[in-house]
Design a protein around this motif. Structure first.
Motif, short mmCIF file in Angstrom:
data_model
loop_
_atom_site.label_atom_id
_atom_site.label_comp_id
_atom_site.label_asym_id
_atom_site.label_seq_id
_atom_site.Cartn_x
_atom_site.Cartn_y
_atom_site.Cartn_z
N TRP A 1 0.86 -1.18 0.00
CA TRP A 1 0.00 0.00 0.00
C TRP A 1 0.89 1.22 0.00
N ASP A 2 0.48 2.26 -0.72
CA ASP A 2 1.21 3.53 -0.63
C ASP A 2 0.21 4.67 -0.59
N SER A 3 0.65 5.80 -0.09
CA SER A 3 -0.25 6.93 0.16
C SER A 3 -0.74 7.59 -1.12
N GLN A 4 -0.09 7.35 -2.25
CA GLN A 4 -0.49 8.00 -3.50
C GLN A 4 -1.52 7.20 -4.29
N THR A 5 -1.42 5.86 -4.24
CA THR A 5 -2.34 5.03 -5.04
C THR A 5 -2.99 3.90 -4.25
N GLY A 6 -2.84 3.89 -2.93
CA GLY A 6 -3.44 2.84 -2.10
C GLY A 6 -2.93 1.48 -2.52
N TYR A 7 -3.87 0.54 -2.72
CA TYR A 7 -3.51 -0.78 -3.22
C TYR A 7 -3.47 -0.80 -4.75
N GLY A 8 -3.87 0.30 -5.37
CA GLY A 8 -3.76 0.43 -6.82
C GLY A 8 -5.07 0.19 -7.55
N LEU A 9 -4.94 0.08 -8.87
CA LEU A 9 -6.09 -0.20 -9.74
C LEU A 9 -6.59 -1.61 -9.51
N VAL A 10 -7.90 -1.78 -9.55
CA VAL A 10 -8.51 -3.09 -9.36
C VAL A 10 -8.75 -3.73 -10.73
N ASP A 11 -8.27 -4.96 -10.88
CA ASP A 11 -8.48 -5.72 -12.11
C ASP A 11 -9.79 -6.50 -11.95
N VAL A 12 -10.85 -6.04 -12.61
CA VAL A 12 -12.18 -6.63 -12.45
C VAL A 12 -12.20 -8.08 -12.89
N ALA A 13 -11.40 -8.45 -13.87
CA ALA A 13 -11.35 -9.85 -14.30
C ALA A 13 -10.93 -10.75 -13.13
#
Length: 120
Positions: A94-106
């Motif tokens: 986790w980082d303060s700029q993007t959290g856990y990041g983009l979620v891959d819906v697939a």
């Protein structure tokens, strides 16, 4: 792959409360009363539907697979969060700029993803 930047500077949503990110710059949206009218949207109003949609698809897939979600709302929320984290590009970091990041819906709807669809 980075925090949005607009004319006034970086997008304001970052820090401790951030878990996931989604596209939020120049997102095509239906606009106005006329069918076929579109505009570009910016900000959390444009990005929130991506995460909401991923959650909706996850809950539908759970139902289609015959899985019973926890009846306790807190436990259900934890299950959804665990699933989304498993499908995010930065997880488990986790980082303060993007959290856990983009979620891959697939990955969110993949029946073989044990974080989303535990066996047993």
């Amino acid at each position: 792959q980075a925090r949005a930047r607009w004319l006034s500077g970086y997008a304001p949503n970052y820090g401790e409360g951030l878990e996931f990110v989604a596209p939020g710059t120049g997102v095509p949206v239906a606009h106005g009363p006329n069918q076929g009218a579109y505009a570009l949207a910016y900000g959390t109003s444009a990005s929130a539907p991506f995460i909401s949609g991923a959650i909706g698809l996850y809950l539908l897939q759970q139902q289609l697979l015959g899985q019973t979600p926890p009846s306790n709302p807190g436990a259900r929320l934890d299950q959804v969060r665990t699933c989304l984290k498993s499908a995010a590009q930065n997880a488990p970091a986790w980082d303060s700029q993007t959290g856990y990041g983009l979620v891959d819906v697939a990955k969110v709807v993949e029946p073989s993803n044990p974080a989303c669809f535990p066996r047993g």
